[in-house]
Design a protein around this motif. Sequence first.
Motif, PDB file in Angstrom:
ATOM      1  N   SER A  98       0.854  -1.321   0.150  1.00  0.00           N
ATOM      2  CA  SER A  98      -0.148   0.062  -0.114  1.00  0.00           C
ATOM      3  C   SER A  98       0.888   1.258  -0.030  1.00  0.00           C
ATOM      4  CB  SER A  98      -1.001   0.015   1.179  1.00  0.00           C
ATOM      5  OG  SER A  98      -0.105  -0.047   2.422  1.00  0.00           O
ATOM      6  N   THR A  99       1.758   1.386   0.637  1.00  0.00           N
ATOM      7  CA  THR A  99       2.848   2.387   0.679  1.00  0.00           C
ATOM      8  C   THR A  99       3.475   2.616  -0.594  1.00  0.00           C
ATOM      9  OG1 THR A  99       3.405   1.971   2.904  1.00  0.00           O
ATOM     10  CG2 THR A  99       4.822   3.337   1.702  1.00  0.00           C
ATOM     11  N   ALA A 100       4.058   1.627  -1.284  1.00  0.00           N
ATOM     12  CA  ALA A 100       4.493   1.673  -2.604  1.00  0.00           C
ATOM     13  C   ALA A 100       3.570   2.255  -3.639  1.00  0.00           C
ATOM     14  CB  ALA A 100       4.975   0.371  -2.987  1.00  0.00           C
ATOM     15  N   ALA A 101       2.385   1.733  -3.424  1.00  0.00           N
ATOM     16  CA  ALA A 101       1.324   2.011  -4.428  1.00  0.00           C
ATOM     17  C   ALA A 101       0.699   3.462  -4.307  1.00  0.00           C
ATOM     18  CB  ALA A 101       0.134   0.988  -4.413  1.00  0.00           C
ATOM     19  N   VAL A 102       0.328   4.103  -3.080  1.00  0.00           N
ATOM     20  CA  VAL A 102      -0.115   5.221  -2.765  1.00  0.00           C
ATOM     21  C   VAL A 102       0.776   6.288  -2.297  1.00  0.00           C
ATOM     22  CG1 VAL A 102      -2.006   6.162  -1.596  1.00  0.00           C
ATOM     23  CG2 VAL A 102      -2.268   3.873  -2.456  1.00  0.00           C
ATOM     24  N   LEU A 233      -8.960  -5.857   5.770  1.00  0.00           N
ATOM     25  CA  LEU A 233      -8.620  -4.717   6.214  1.00  0.00           C
ATOM     26  C   LEU A 233      -7.501  -4.032   5.569  1.00  0.00           C
ATOM     27  CD1 LEU A 233      -8.621  -3.231   9.003  1.00  0.00           C
ATOM     28  CD2 LEU A 233      -6.735  -4.343   9.568  1.00  0.00           C
ATOM     29  N   MET A 234      -7.687  -2.808   5.499  1.00  0.00           N
ATOM     30  CA  MET A 234      -6.808  -2.353   4.519  1.00  0.00           C
ATOM     31  C   MET A 234      -6.705  -0.725   4.922  1.00  0.00           C
ATOM     32  SD  MET A 234      -8.385  -2.319   0.730  1.00  0.00           S
ATOM     33  CE  MET A 234      -8.586  -4.148   0.689  1.00  0.00           C
ATOM     34  N   PRO A 235      -5.614   0.216   4.386  1.00  0.00           N
ATOM     35  CA  PRO A 235      -5.498   1.446   4.723  1.00  0.00           C
ATOM     36  C   PRO A 235      -6.579   2.219   3.731  1.00  0.00           C
ATOM     37  CG  PRO A 235      -3.179   0.570   4.304  1.00  0.00           C
ATOM     38  CD  PRO A 235      -4.224  -0.646   3.909  1.00  0.00           C
ATOM     39  N   ARG A 236      -7.416   2.972   4.175  1.00  0.00           N
ATOM     40  CA  ARG A 236      -8.231   3.836   3.315  1.00  0.00           C
ATOM     41  C   ARG A 236      -7.783   4.487   2.170  1.00  0.00           C
ATOM     42  NH1 ARG A 236     -13.331   6.392   4.228  1.00  0.00           N
ATOM     43  NH2 ARG A 236     -13.349   5.862   6.691  1.00  0.00           N
ATOM     44  N   SER A 237      -6.434   4.845   2.339  1.00  0.00           N
ATOM     45  CA  SER A 237      -6.031   5.570   1.152  1.00  0.00           C
ATOM     46  C   SER A 237      -5.706   4.311  -0.098  1.00  0.00           C
ATOM     47  CB  SER A 237      -4.396   6.010   1.610  1.00  0.00           C
ATOM     48  OG  SER A 237      -3.598   5.023   2.098  1.00  0.00           O
ATOM     49  N   MET A 238      -5.302   2.991   0.388  1.00  0.00           N
ATOM     50  CA  MET A 238      -5.216   2.295  -0.638  1.00  0.00           C
ATOM     51  C   MET A 238      -6.400   2.006  -1.210  1.00  0.00           C
ATOM     52  SD  MET A 238      -3.020   0.337  -1.842  1.00  0.00           S
ATOM     53  CE  MET A 238      -3.268  -0.673  -3.446  1.00  0.00           C
ATOM     54  N   LEU A 239      -7.361   1.806  -0.450  1.00  0.00           N
ATOM     55  CA  LEU A 239      -8.709   1.300  -0.796  1.00  0.00           C
ATOM     56  C   LEU A 239      -9.406   2.334  -1.803  1.00  0.00           C
ATOM     57  CD1 LEU A 239     -11.445  -0.405  -0.837  1.00  0.00           C
ATOM     58  CD2 LEU A 239     -12.108   1.070   1.309  1.00  0.00           C
ATOM     59  N   GLU A 240      -9.180   3.610  -1.590  1.00  0.00           N
ATOM     60  CA  GLU A 240      -9.709   4.434  -2.165  1.00  0.00           C
ATOM     61  C   GLU A 240      -8.904   4.996  -3.713  1.00  0.00           C
ATOM     62  OE1 GLU A 240      -9.580   8.117   0.198  1.00  0.00           O
ATOM     63  OE2 GLU A 240     -11.609   7.375   1.108  1.00  0.00           O
ATOM     64  N   SER A 241      -7.780   4.268  -3.822  1.00  0.00           N
ATOM     65  CA  SER A 241      -7.181   4.334  -4.979  1.00  0.00           C
ATOM     66  C   SER A 241      -7.478   3.211  -5.869  1.00  0.00           C
ATOM     67  CB  SER A 241      -5.568   4.279  -4.803  1.00  0.00           C
ATOM     68  OG  SER A 241      -5.094   2.983  -4.236  1.00  0.00           O
TER      69      SER A 241
END
Length: 294
Positions: A98-102, A233-241
Motif C-alpha cells: 500500500s505504501t508503494a502504491a499510494v 482490512l486495508m488502509p483507506r488511502s489504498m482502498l480509495e485508489s
Amino acid sequence: MNLSQLEMFRAVAQTGSISAAAQLVHRVPSNLTTRIKQLEAELGVALFIRENQRLRLSPAGRNFLTYNNRILDLVDEARISVAGTEPQGIFALGALESTAAVRIPALLARYHQQFSKVELALSTGPSGELLDKLLEGELEATFVDGPVLHPVLDGVPVYKEEMVIVAPLHHAPVTRGQDVNGEILYAFRSNCSYRRHFESWFADDGAAPGKIYEMESYHGMLACVIAGGGLALMPRSMLESMPGSTTVSIWPLADNYRFLTTWLIWRRGVLTRNLTEFAALASQLTVNLPPPAI
C-alpha cells in the motif's frame, strides 16, 4: 592477482618504465618488478616486451590492460558509491504494498530528480518479510508498520494510515469484533502486521475470524469482497485508489485500532549517503504526524 598488482600493471603500462611507475604508485622498483613477474606467471603470458630500459605492452598485455582498467574503474566507482559525498549506485528499498502504491510515488520521483545517479531497487511485501530482508542486509531501508522495537534498528515515522474494514456493499454495520465473529477474512501472509492487527481487533472483543484466505494483493482482496465472500482490512488511502472502492461498505475501526503509523527504518549506524538524503526527503513529506521520537 590483487588490486595492488593491477594498479602496478597500469602504472607500468602508462609510463613504460619500472622506475617511473614506482614513483607513481609509491613503491620501490624492485617490488614492482617482482609483482609484475608474479602477475605474468599467474596469467601464463608475457604482458610486456622488454627493450633495453623500456617496457612495451605485448599483444596479450594490451588485451589485458582493457580488462585491468575496467576492474579498477569499477572499484573506484564502488568506493565512491559507498563513501562519496554524492548519492549514487544501487539503493535497495523495501515498502509495504500500500505504501508503494499510494504513498511514495511522489517521493521516489523527487528523489530521482535530485539524485539521478542512484539506481533504485524497490521490493514490496508484508512487514515481517521486509524486516527479515533488512536484517539480512538485502535492503538498505524499508517502510513498515511501526514503531519497530529492535536493538539494531533505527527509523522515523512518516505516514499515518487510517485502517478500515472492507465488507460487501449491503453488509450489516460493523462496529466491533462480535459483529463479524466467524466471518471469512482475506489477508496477506501471517507475517503481515496489518493481518495481526486485524486478528487482535477480533480477539479484544472475544471474537475470532472464520477461515482466513491468504492473498497476494489488495486488488485480489477487494475483488473477493465485492463478490460477497468476506472481509478485508486495508488502509483507506489504498482502498480509495482502487477501482471498485465505491461498490463495498467501509467501516472504521474503534479509535484504539483505527490508526497505524508507517515508519522508514534502517540498520542502526548504517546511514549511507543514499539513505541520508532519502530519509531527509521523506521527513519533508511526512503527513499528519507529530515530530519523530526515536
